[in-house]
Design an enzyme around this catalytic site. Structure first.
Site, PDB file in Angstrom:
ATOM      1  N   ASP A  95      42.788  79.216  68.092  1.00  0.00           N
ATOM      2  CA  ASP A  95      43.640  78.035  67.880  1.00  0.00           C
ATOM      3  C   ASP A  95      44.509  78.075  66.610  1.00  0.00           C
ATOM      4  O   ASP A  95      44.023  78.451  65.541  1.00  0.00           O
ATOM      5  CB  ASP A  95      42.780  76.769  67.723  1.00  0.00           C
ATOM      6  CG  ASP A  95      41.646  76.694  68.697  1.00  0.00           C
ATOM      7  OD1 ASP A  95      41.592  77.508  69.625  1.00  0.00           O
ATOM      8  OD2 ASP A  95      40.794  75.809  68.518  1.00  0.00           O
ATOM      9  N   PHE A 142      35.252  76.106  62.221  1.00  0.00           N
ATOM     10  CA  PHE A 142      35.975  75.782  63.450  1.00  0.00           C
ATOM     11  C   PHE A 142      37.299  75.082  63.127  1.00  0.00           C
ATOM     12  O   PHE A 142      37.645  74.846  61.971  1.00  0.00           O
ATOM     13  CB  PHE A 142      35.100  74.883  64.335  1.00  0.00           C
ATOM     14  CG  PHE A 142      34.192  75.643  65.288  1.00  0.00           C
ATOM     15  CD1 PHE A 142      33.861  76.967  65.070  1.00  0.00           C
ATOM     16  CD2 PHE A 142      33.657  75.008  66.400  1.00  0.00           C
ATOM     17  CE1 PHE A 142      33.028  77.651  65.950  1.00  0.00           C
ATOM     18  CE2 PHE A 142      32.829  75.680  67.284  1.00  0.00           C
ATOM     19  CZ  PHE A 142      32.502  77.001  67.068  1.00  0.00           C
ATOM     20  N   SER A 143      37.985  74.666  64.188  1.00  0.00           N
ATOM     21  CA  SER A 143      39.355  74.165  64.058  1.00  0.00           C
ATOM     22  C   SER A 143      39.478  72.894  63.229  1.00  0.00           C
ATOM     23  O   SER A 143      38.499  72.164  63.043  1.00  0.00           O
ATOM     24  CB  SER A 143      39.949  73.927  65.440  1.00  0.00           C
ATOM     25  OG  SER A 143      40.278  75.172  65.993  1.00  0.00           O
ATOM     26  N   TRP A 156      40.866  89.350  66.241  1.00  0.00           N
ATOM     27  CA  TRP A 156      40.883  88.177  67.125  1.00  0.00           C
ATOM     28  C   TRP A 156      41.514  86.952  66.468  1.00  0.00           C
ATOM     29  O   TRP A 156      41.244  86.675  65.301  1.00  0.00           O
ATOM     30  CB  TRP A 156      39.443  87.821  67.498  1.00  0.00           C
ATOM     31  CG  TRP A 156      39.280  86.475  68.125  1.00  0.00           C
ATOM     32  CD1 TRP A 156      39.170  85.277  67.474  1.00  0.00           C
ATOM     33  CD2 TRP A 156      39.218  86.177  69.520  1.00  0.00           C
ATOM     34  NE1 TRP A 156      39.039  84.253  68.388  1.00  0.00           N
ATOM     35  CE2 TRP A 156      39.070  84.776  69.652  1.00  0.00           C
ATOM     36  CE3 TRP A 156      39.276  86.953  70.687  1.00  0.00           C
ATOM     37  CZ2 TRP A 156      38.970  84.141  70.887  1.00  0.00           C
ATOM     38  CZ3 TRP A 156      39.170  86.321  71.914  1.00  0.00           C
ATOM     39  CH2 TRP A 156      39.017  84.921  72.001  1.00  0.00           C
ATOM     40  N   ARG A 165      34.074  67.980  67.264  1.00  0.00           N
ATOM     41  CA  ARG A 165      34.816  68.956  66.447  1.00  0.00           C
ATOM     42  C   ARG A 165      36.327  68.760  66.465  1.00  0.00           C
ATOM     43  O   ARG A 165      36.860  68.023  67.263  1.00  0.00           O
ATOM     44  CB  ARG A 165      34.486  70.374  66.896  1.00  0.00           C
ATOM     45  CG  ARG A 165      34.728  70.682  68.360  1.00  0.00           C
ATOM     46  CD  ARG A 165      34.339  72.153  68.589  1.00  0.00           C
ATOM     47  NE  ARG A 165      34.465  72.577  69.955  1.00  0.00           N
ATOM     48  CZ  ARG A 165      33.452  72.710  70.794  1.00  0.00           C
ATOM     49  NH1 ARG A 165      32.223  72.422  70.409  1.00  0.00           N
ATOM     50  NH2 ARG A 165      33.653  73.136  72.022  1.00  0.00           N
TER      51      ARG A 165
END
Ligand code: FRU
Length: 474
Positions: free
Chosen positions: A19, A78-79, A16, A145
């Site tokens: 972003d 996360f991003s 997977w 975030r």
């Protein structure tokens, strides 16, 4: 036979991705970081994947850059973004997510990591978090975030997305040393009620203006305007970057390369595949890199990078072709990795025309791209894209503003299950489709209705694979 996995778009060897993160041009190479689950083809245990390229086309996959640190209460990375800190230190900023009081809604933190070995490994900063929710004082920012950092004069600035009182927003912070940050302002908040959360805001100068791009859990949007000395933003123009949202274009990110080009990539999600399991072992890819500029009216323009031409293979072309009353021309060139460039003269803006993409001889499977200048729109009709009832079929729509006498350009990139459409490079639409038949490899052009349309030129190429071949079938 590979029917769905792209051959010239970026994606990891397997599993997977979402972003694009931390795009960086460093010592003559392009670095691509991205949200990655090394354990499967669904979203989970989010790491940062990493690859580099010399030519924007061929990528060398490198070791995972960031993995969650459970011993520090971290479950996902996360991003975020990357910058080169003083003393030439590559530095990543990202959102660290845990569970309980470190959960994504109310406990997100912004963390930093640096590399001293040419970006082969990364060390999380001892003093993390560099920003925690306390920085907001009384303000309650939730779903906070996706930091984006840049150098502005002598100081560092950062924007982070989130929601405040149920409205999506981008907050702006400042720092002298990248480690101690203070809140400067709320840069912008949603004007439409539907935009309850802004993810992945990015803010950068372009052609004399500033551009704010954000992903509001739906079609990606932007503002262009003026960034003021007091860290406020005066928007002057608003637009949709791509209407597809979850159907094919989300969470774009931008970097500046050695030539000063602003390059944009977006995630092309896999959600349109629904429950269809014809493609397994991988999920998600990126758009081709696109060069950004502003039009005279301050609208954002995106054009595939020139480098892409190097992948052109077999070629077919026609010039000065007029089609009328439903006439269709099917190209000899067949395949699922195709580029098509059409220059159209709008002798009558009431005439509609279109392209049949990845279709069988009898059109049982066919993705229809229809331009209707009189209705100021183009549509992608996916109702017959796939014989599988499981894939998404909803129609997508982009805007055009073409008048009689105009010359228009339609540029199409097809790569197995990926489709990118550029209408004069000002209106772009990116989506996914999953035709079952190996025979769904034809491309045609047609005049719709009773009017006629003239093509100054129609050019079609097969595009070469950037390799390596997929590690997994599908
Ligand atoms: C956008 C997003 C970001 C988040 C990341 C998690 O697609 O939801 O807001 O940081 O994906 O993978």
């Amino acid at each position: 036979m590979n029917l769905y996995r792209p051959i010239y778009h970026f994606l990891p060897p397997s599993n997977w991705m979402n972003d694009p993160n931390g795009l960086l041009y460093y010592q003559g190479e392009y670095h691509m970081f991205y949200q990655y689950n090394p354990n499967g083809d669904e979203w989970g245990t989010i790491h940062w994947g990493h690859a580099k390229s010399k030519d924007l086309l061929h990528w060398e996959h490198l070791p995972v850059a960031l993995a969650p640190s459970p011993e520090l209460g971290e479950e996902h990375c996360f991003s975020g973004c990357a910058v080169i800190a003083p003393d030439d230190v590559p530095t990543l900023f990202y959102t660290s997510i845990g569970s309980g009081d470190r959960g994504y809604e109310d406990g997100a933190e912004q963390w930093m990591a640096t590399s001293t070995d040419g970006m082969m490994s990364w060390n999380k900063h001892q003093g993390n978090p560099v920003l925690s929710k306390e920085v907001h004082g009384e303000l309650n920012i939730r779903d906070w975030r996706d930091p984006y950092v840049w150098k502005h004069g002598e100081q560092w600035l950062m924007v982070v997305g989130g929601k405040h009182n149920g409205k999506g927003c981008a907050m702006i912070y400042g720092s002298d040393d990248l480690k101690a940050w203070k809140l400067l302002n709320k840069l912008m908040e949603a004007e439409r009620a539907e935009e309850y959360l802004w993810e992945c805001p990015i803010f950068f100068p372009l052609d004399g203006k500033y551009v704010l791009i954000y992903s509001p859990k739906d079609a990606v949007r932007y503002y262009t305007g003026t960034f003021n000395d007091d860290f406020t933003f005066t928007p002057e123009r608003h637009g949709i970057l791509d209407p597809s949202g979850w159907e094919g274009f989300y969470a774009p990110n931008v970097m500046e390369d050695g030539e000063g080009r602003k390059l944009l990539w977006a995630w092309m999600p896999e959600f349109a595949r629904g429950e269809f399991d014809g493609a397994k072992g991988w999920a998600g890819a990126l758009t081709v890199p696109r060069t950004l500029s502003l039009t005279e009216t301050g609208a954002l323009r995106m054009e595939p990078v020139q480098e892409l031409k190097q992948l052109r293979g077999e070629y077919e072309s026609t010039s000065d072709l007029t089609l009328s009353g439903g006439q269709t021309l099917t190209f000899k060139t067949r395949g699922r990795g195709i580029e098509l460039l059409a220059e159209i003269v709008l002798t009558d803006a009431n005439s509609s025309f279109g392209f049949k993409l990845l279709h069988t001889e009898d059109d049982e499977e066919c993705t229809l791209l229809l331009f209707e200048p009189a209705r100021q729109r183009f549509i992608v009709d996916r109702s017959r894209s796939s014989l599988s009832p499981l894939t998404h079929r909803m129609e997508l729509q982009g805007e055009i503003n073409w008048q009689t006498g105009d010359k228009a350009i339609v540029h199409i990139l097809l790569d197995h299950s990926l489709l990118e459409v550029f209408a004069d490079y000002e209106s772009c639409l990116s989506t996914r489709m999953y035709p079952l038949s190996e025979d769904s490899n034809r491309i045609s052009v047609f005049a719709a209705g009773s009017g006629s349309v003239t093509f100054r030129s129609l050019q079609v190429w097969t595009l070469d694979s950037i390799g390596p071949e997929p590690h997994q079938p599908g």
